[in-house]
Design an enzyme around this catalytic site. Structure first.
Site, PDB file in Angstrom:
ATOM      1  N   ASN A 387       7.024  82.423  51.558  1.00 22.52           N
ATOM      2  CA  ASN A 387       5.642  81.994  51.368  1.00 22.52           C
ATOM      3  C   ASN A 387       4.677  83.113  51.755  1.00 22.52           C
ATOM      4  O   ASN A 387       5.083  84.252  52.005  1.00 22.52           O
ATOM      5  CB  ASN A 387       5.364  80.723  52.187  1.00 22.52           C
ATOM      6  CG  ASN A 387       5.324  81.017  53.679  1.00 22.52           C
ATOM      7  OD1 ASN A 387       6.122  81.808  54.171  1.00 22.52           O
ATOM      8  ND2 ASN A 387       4.406  80.393  54.397  1.00 22.52           N
ATOM      9  N   CYS A 389       3.052  83.732  54.447  1.00 19.09           N
ATOM     10  CA  CYS A 389       3.173  84.292  55.798  1.00 19.09           C
ATOM     11  C   CYS A 389       4.614  84.542  56.202  1.00 19.09           C
ATOM     12  O   CYS A 389       4.892  84.760  57.384  1.00 19.09           O
ATOM     13  CB  CYS A 389       2.490  83.383  56.816  1.00 19.09           C
ATOM     14  SG  CYS A 389       0.722  83.196  56.534  1.00 19.09           S
ATOM     15  N   GLU A 391       7.287  82.806  56.669  1.00 17.34           N
ATOM     16  CA  GLU A 391       8.045  81.958  57.595  1.00 17.34           C
ATOM     17  C   GLU A 391       8.655  80.732  56.922  1.00 17.34           C
ATOM     18  O   GLU A 391       9.483  80.047  57.523  1.00 17.34           O
ATOM     19  CB  GLU A 391       7.164  81.522  58.777  1.00 17.34           C
ATOM     20  CG  GLU A 391       6.373  80.250  58.593  1.00 17.34           C
ATOM     21  CD  GLU A 391       5.116  80.406  57.764  1.00 17.34           C
ATOM     22  OE1 GLU A 391       4.337  79.453  57.642  1.00 17.34           O
ATOM     23  OE2 GLU A 391       4.899  81.515  57.231  1.00 17.34           O
TER      24      GLU A 391
END
EC number: 1.17.4.1
Length: 826
Positions: A387, A389, A391
């Site tokens: 995604n 970010c 994570e």
């Protein structure tokens, strides 16, 4: 009357402007500026539940719940406005207040905003009405909390957790929960077919635009791009244009992270899209790499060996394989001559490092770790995109993947933190597995602590509530696309550094490391327990459970060697038996996101990171606001304030006696990065998705490429999924200081002030884009046929002129190899 209000408005605005610029040096000024901003906005927000329903009734997906319980809601909201919880919220500083009004409070007719009290009422009302709508979800909640019976007791359960800020929600949830036809998913992942011009057009204009319109962060796999003969930079610029269009005048900017594997023939052009010297760079998006284990093994063991590059249409199944299967396919393609170029693996690594130092990205993920630790076998359909970010990890080829996020505010779980009565579990009621666990961590507070210990019981209560909140978001947040049934959840944390500091420990002290593991083990255990209850009572088990590893009694920590458990294995075994029997509602549980937005609301440190700074700035939609470290100022003695202000709160710049007193407030840049990597590895067995693990380097360390390269290799050796989310560089010359420290400047001799020029403190000067066409082009030619007639590297003798393609000094190191110009370059 209007004149009086206007005068008051002007006076408040002037006071706020004078106070907010002192926030990093005067904590009382910061608190007062925030309180005054709440007072300033008082006339433009709703005041009663009746007024709120009149302004926003056409926006609710379930107005009936609010109308039915109007009087009871008015009582709850009025009591909250007089409570210590509300007092703490409005005393969280200027940046916190600004985030509420700038981003999170919903705007209705005629620009009327909901008040902070009604904001939390909306969130809790959404969760309560959804819980009451789904009989199975309500039955699961009553099994977990037997004391809850009526509709308003369900509301109280959510309201008190949200207002005490033990549970913090994602930005989409805070902005749109309860609003009709809203998307509450935090993350969207997609790996579209990009093999033709038509496919690219469909992916961008039919799908990506829709995701961005719904204000979601998007991760896109682009390893399949380039088969139509077009440059990857064209695709990246198209994506960047989409993002910039949707962000123009938008309250909540969105972005895209594009992920590629490093065997792609256009890998260098992909990296160049973020370089600051590239006049066609794409500032609105991010780049990421899904790196196979083979790359790191070759770089570590034989750094001057060749790394082969492939056109994606000739790459066989490389994109879909990982581990030994990937290696076999890679060498099969090499033997068959399917590659279109080759490059020294060390030069590619240092190109990655160069880009990371200059641009902060690419994000780097280990392909094997991401796929091997997934809840089902992914060989043959390996994921190679995350995604925004880095994570959240889900396969996204066959359908778009989504994830709903929430996080736990860890400082609210300290023993001495004030909480509402309902936010504390009764010793004799609830889930028997959770009641069998200890209430307090065994780690004892250190010297200078203001906390009496860490409450694991509060942590489990918060995690349980967060799991129910996410379940409401999944069941009622429309639409969540094709992946709703997978019920992917990502629970994270904020304020881990605050907890360690309040307990009297430095971030990497042994007690901190012990509690670090304990926190995430209990979160993972609690999320599994609660998800199993929800699955049992709603009869909604995620698709594929029977074929999943969980159905065989597996837990994520089973795949991590040497994992120490604080929860007895016998209790883990009982949970395993329950899951095998009853199933799971969610397919994923823990994902450690950056939490930068909601951490500004609570005034806590971001995520699981050490303190970024004790005095910093944050750019919001409307202004650049100061962000003081509130935990730091709570511990500062009054007689130390002046000395700390002179150095901008930097502990490393203090005299030795003062430095020792405030060591626990060192910043992330002061710690040994290998220690931080090890702490990420310690909690990794209990993080079944991933963690946005960033690296924090000082400018002088980042100037040597080997520093970052060695850290990446160390993360690979420890098996981290996200090896590097972001590379943050602390400049030697702090250009972000917003207040002149004249007295400090006068105390430094002029000859010392002029000792180093700003130019000497900068990173190596980047090359002009025209000088570099990329190592792919070089390696496709023979010796002496590179740009400007320079050579290509071969064997152990590396021409220094070739190295100058990347840097003019130490960005690429010789590591003992012969440094001389070859015949074609002399």
């Amino acid at each position: 009357m209007a004149t009086t209000n206007h005068v008051e408005h002007e006076l408040l605005s002037k006071l706020i402007d004078e106070l907010k610029v002192k926030a990093n040096a005067d904590p009382e000024a910061d608190v007062l500026a925030g309180r005054l901003l709440h007072r300033l906005k008082a006339e433009s927000v709703t005041h009663t539940v009746a007024e709120y329903l009149e302004v926003f009734s056409d926006k609710f997906y379930d107005e009936e719940f609010f109308q039915m319980h109007r009087d009871e809601l008015e009582t709850r909201v009025s009591a909250f406005a007089q409570s210590p919880a509300y007092e703490r919220i409005v005393s969280s500083g200027y940046l916190s207040a600004l985030r509420y009004y700038d981003t999170y409070l919903y705007v209705g007719r005629s620009g009327k905003q909901e008040s902070v009290q009604h904001f939390y009422m909306r969130l809790a009302g959404f969760c309560a009405s959804t819980t009451c709508l789904y009989a199975g979800l309500r039955a699961a909640l009553q099994r977990a909390r037997p004391e809850i019976e009526s509709d308003m007791e369900v509301f109280d359960y959510y309201f008190e957790h949200l207002t005490s800020q033990t549970v913090c929600c994602s930005t989409p949830f805070m902005r749109f929960a309860g609003v009709e036809n809203s998307t509450l998913a935090s993350c969207i992942l997609t790996t579209p077919d990009l093999s033709s011009e038509w496919d690219v057009t469909q992916a961008l204009y039919r799908h990506l635009g829709r995701y961005l319109f719904q204000r979601a962060g998007v991760g896109v796999g682009v390893t399949g791009a380039g088969q139509d003969g077009k440059h990857i930079s064209l695709l990246m610029r198209m994506i960047n244009s989409h993002v910039e269009y949707h962000n123009y005048g938008c309250k909540r900017p969105v972005s895209v992270a594009a992920y590629m594997e490093p065997w792609h023939s256009q890998i260098f052009k992909f990296l160049e899209t973020k370089l600051p010297e590239n006049h066609e760079r794409c500032p609105g998006i991010f780049t990421g790499l899904f790196v196979p284990e083979l790359f790191f093994k070759l770089f570590r063991d034989t750094p001057w060996s060749d790394w082969y590059l492939f056109d994606p249409k000739d790459a066989g199944d490389l994109e879909r394989l990982y581990g030994e299967e990937f290696e076999r396919e890679y060498y099969r393609l090499v033997t068959a001559g399917k590659f279109c170029g080759r490059v020294s693996i060390k030069s590619l690594m240092f190109s990655i490092v160069n880009c990371a130092v200059k641009a902060g990205s690419p994000f780097i993920l280990l392909k094997e770790a991401c796929n091997a630790h997934f809840w089902r076998d992914l060989q043959g359909e390996a994921m190679n995109a995350a995604n925004l970010c880095a994570e959240v990890l889900q396969p996204s080829r066959k359908s778009v993947a989504t994830c709903n996020l929430a996080n736990i505010c860890l400082p609210r779980c300290l023993v001495n933190a004030p909480l509402a009565v309902r936010a504390q579990r009764a010793d004799t009621q609830g889930d028997e597995l959770l009641l069998a666990l200890p209430r307090l961590s065994v780690t004892l507070p250190g010297e200078g602590a203001i906390g009496d210990g860490f409450s694991l019981a509060r942590l489990r209560d918060a995690t349980q509530c967060a799991t129910f909140v996410v379940a409401c978001s999944i069941l009622q947040g429309s639409p969540t696309y094709d992946s709703r049934d997978m019920a992917s959840m990502g629970l994270g944390v904020q304020g881990l550094a605050d907890v360690f500091a309040d307990l009297g420990w430095q971030y990497t002290d042994p007690p901190s490391r012990s509690l670090n593991k304990e926190i995430f083990e209990h979160m993972y255990f609690t999320a599994l327990c609660t998800s199993s209850l929800i699955g049992l009572h709603t009869r909604k088990i995620f698709p594929g459970f029977k074929q999943s590893k969980y159905a065989g009694g597996w837990f994520h920590w089973h795949d991590w060697a040497g994992t120490d458990l604080s929860i007895p294995r016998e209790i883990w075994s009982r949970l395993s038996e329950r899951i095998v029997r009853d199933g799971l509602f969610n397919s994923q549980f823990i994902a450690l996101m950056p939490t930068s937005g909601c951490a500004q609301v609570t005034g806590c440190s971001d995520a699981f990171y050490p303190f970024y700074a004790n005095a910093s700035t944050k750019v919001t939609n409307k202004e650049e606001a100061l962000r003081p470290n509130r935990s730091f100022w709570r511990h500062v003695r009054l007689d130390d304030r002046e000395a700390l202000n002179l150095v901008g709160g930097r502990v490393s710049c203090l005299p030795e006696a003062l430095r020792q007193r405030y060591l626990r407030f060192q910043t992330a840049f002061d710690y040994n990065q290998e220690d931080l990597i090890q702490m990420s590895r310690d909690r990794a067995p209990f993080v079944d998705q991933s963690q946005s693990h960033s690296l924090f380097l000082r400018e002088e360390d980042a100037a040597r490429a080997s520093t970052l390269a060695n850290l990446l290799v160390r993360s690979y050796e420890l098996g981290l999924k996200t090896i590097m989310y972001y590379c943050r560089i602390e400049k030697a010359a702090d250009l972000g200081v917003m207040e002149c420290k004249a007295s400090a400047a006068l105390s430094v001799p002029r000859e010392e002030q002029n000792e180093r020029s700003p130019a000497e403190q900068m990173l190596p000067r980047p090359m002009e884009p025209a000088q570099v066409t990329g190592p792919v082009d070089i390696m496709s030619k023979g010796p002496g046929e590179g740009p400007g007639g320079w050579c290509v590297p071969g064997g152990l003798e590396v021409c220094y002129k070739y190295r100058q393609l990347f840097s003019e000094d130490d960005l690429l190191e010789t590591d003992g190899f012969t440094e001389r110009a070859c015949e074609s370059c002399q």
